[in-house]
Design a protein around this motif. Structure first.
Motif, PDB file in Angstrom:
ATOM      1  N   SER A   1       0.989  -1.257   0.020  1.00  0.00           N
ATOM      2  CA  SER A   1      -0.121  -0.030  -0.022  1.00  0.00           C
ATOM      3  C   SER A   1       1.133   1.410  -0.013  1.00  0.00           C
ATOM      4  CB  SER A   1      -1.042  -0.040   1.244  1.00  0.00           C
ATOM      5  OG  SER A   1      -1.737   1.296   1.442  1.00  0.00           O
ATOM      6  N   LYS A   2       0.502   2.165  -0.718  1.00  0.00           N
ATOM      7  CA  LYS A   2       1.402   3.387  -0.935  1.00  0.00           C
ATOM      8  C   LYS A   2       2.998   3.150  -1.185  1.00  0.00           C
ATOM      9  CE  LYS A   2      -2.383   5.920   1.903  1.00  0.00           C
ATOM     10  NZ  LYS A   2      -2.650   6.205   3.147  1.00  0.00           N
TER      11      LYS A   2
ATOM     12  N   LEU B   1      -3.150   2.792   7.138  1.00  0.00           N
ATOM     13  CA  LEU B   1      -4.343   2.321   6.163  1.00  0.00           C
ATOM     14  C   LEU B   1      -5.507   3.093   6.548  1.00  0.00           C
ATOM     15  CD1 LEU B   1      -3.992  -1.428   5.485  1.00  0.00           C
ATOM     16  CD2 LEU B   1      -3.216   0.448   4.077  1.00  0.00           C
TER      17      LEU B   1
ATOM     18  N   ASP C   1      -8.754   3.294   1.063  1.00  0.00           N
ATOM     19  CA  ASP C   1      -7.432   2.753   0.495  1.00  0.00           C
ATOM     20  C   ASP C   1      -7.378   1.499  -0.421  1.00  0.00           C
ATOM     21  OD1 ASP C   1      -6.246   4.934   1.429  1.00  0.00           O
ATOM     22  OD2 ASP C   1      -4.971   3.834   3.140  1.00  0.00           O
TER      23      ASP C   1
END
Length: 366
Positions: free
Chosen positions: A46-47, A62, A66
């Motif tokens: 994530s990211k 998070l 997301d």
């Protein structure tokens, strides 16, 4: 507080809703049945950051809405390459069309006489869409009916006319739970082997439990999500193959003590390539069990008394589960199991089959 996340995997988006205090490892367990990827084979990003198993979703920063990318490690994705077919592929539609005129014409008298003389009706790989009428005339003569690798859509009530049938082989067809006359099968009181693997079965009826002479049952490579409790009435059953389905729990007939007492002769069980998260404590009541295959499931541990109660067990396959060798060594009865396992390996070595002195049947070393 619950988070709504979008999991990107294999070109699709999977919506999930989980509490923000859940760990990343908990999220992976939620994704297991949705993706067929074992938790240990999942990498969540994530990211631009790989999410750590031990952290909570909140501490991983998070937020609601997301997007999280899931990458599956090779060898731990239950629906892909690691699944090796144990049987040849079913006959293709093109081949079936080209041979249909020959294979579905009336069976000649010589073949019928051969069937009656030998008791074996061999019709595998014949491009059949239905069972020839001539089969039913064999009645009390037929002992084996082999219809594997065809395109059958139905097993009619007429199957009950084959009173002496001992082996019914139906693997590699297009059968569903609705297209099989289970009442007809229930009439086959001498049936010892039933192969239904590699069909389109999404369930099995309670009637299955009336086949009390069965010794081998193969229901592998279907889309089964459960097995009926009546399995426990198959008191002669020795081999159960249920791998490569979508089973999320062990059937109640195996979990219940009473039914387990009935399954006195069950020696080999294959539940690999399913979605199992645990085995119940009562699984150990299968005291004659010698081989258990649990590879490619989401198992994290075994029942504490497993090795003590399964006192005949010598083969245990745990490849691609989360169970470690260190965990197994802590269970009571491990030493006796390890002795039986080593003895079996030694016998294999005596016949020039390679074996290993260390436990490497799928449990991680760390």
């Amino acid at each position: 507080r619950k988070l709504k996340l979008q999991i990107k995997f294999a070109g699709r988006s999977i919506p999930v809703e989980v509490p923000d205090e859940s760990s990343v490892k908990d999220l992976k367990c939620v994704l297991h049945p949705l993706t067929d990827v074992l938790p240990r084979g999942q990498k969540l990003i994530s990211k631009g950051r790989v999410l750590s198993d031990e952290l909570t979703l909140a501490s991983s920063k998070l937020t609601d809405g997301d997007k999280v990318m899931l990458i599956a490690s090779m060898g731990l994705h239950q629906g892909e390459a690691p699944m090796k077919r144990e049987f040849p592929l079913p006959i293709s539609r093109t081949t079936a069309v080209s041979t249909r005129g020959k294979s579905e014409k009336a069976v000649d008298s010589a073949a019928r006489k051969r069937w009656e003389a030998t008791g074996i009706i061999a019709l595998s790989d014949s491009g059949l869409k239905s069972i020839p009428e001539e089969v039913w005339s064999c009645r009390d003569h037929a002992r084996v009916l082999d219809l594997c690798q065809n395109m059958l859509h139905e097993v009619p009530i007429k199957i009950s006319s084959l009173h002496a049938l001992k082996k019914l082989l139906l693997s590699g067809n297009e059968l569903s739970i609705e297209s099989i006359s289970w009442d007809g099968l229930a009439s086959l009181k001498f049936l010892t082997v039933l192969q239904l693997n590699r069909n389109n079965l999404m369930g099995l009826p309670p009637t299955l439990g009336t086949l009390t002479s069965l010794k081998q049952l193969d229901i592998s490579s279907n889309n089964l999500t459960n097995i009926p409790n009546e399995l426990g009435f198959l008191v002669e059953l020795q081999v159960l193959r249920a791998q490569k389905n979508r089973l999320e729990c062990v059937p109640a007939s195996i979990r219940g003590c009473i039914s387990l007492v009935l399954l006195l002769f069950l020696r080999q069980v294959d539940l690999s390539y399913n979605l199992l998260a645990e085995l119940p404590d009562t699984f150990g009541n299968l005291r004659q069990l010698k081989a258990l295959y649990l590879a490619n499931n989401g198992l994290k541990s075994l029942p504490a008394t497993f090795f003590e109660t399964c006192s005949q067990l010598s083969i245990l396959d745990l490849h691609n589960t989360q169970i470690t060798a260190d965990l197994l060594r802590q269970l009571a009865g491990w030493e006796r199991f390890d002795e039986r396992r080593r003895l079996k390996h030694q016998k294999q070595l005596d016949f020039r089959i390679t074996g290993s002195g260390d436990f490497d049947e799928g449990a991680d070393k760390n």
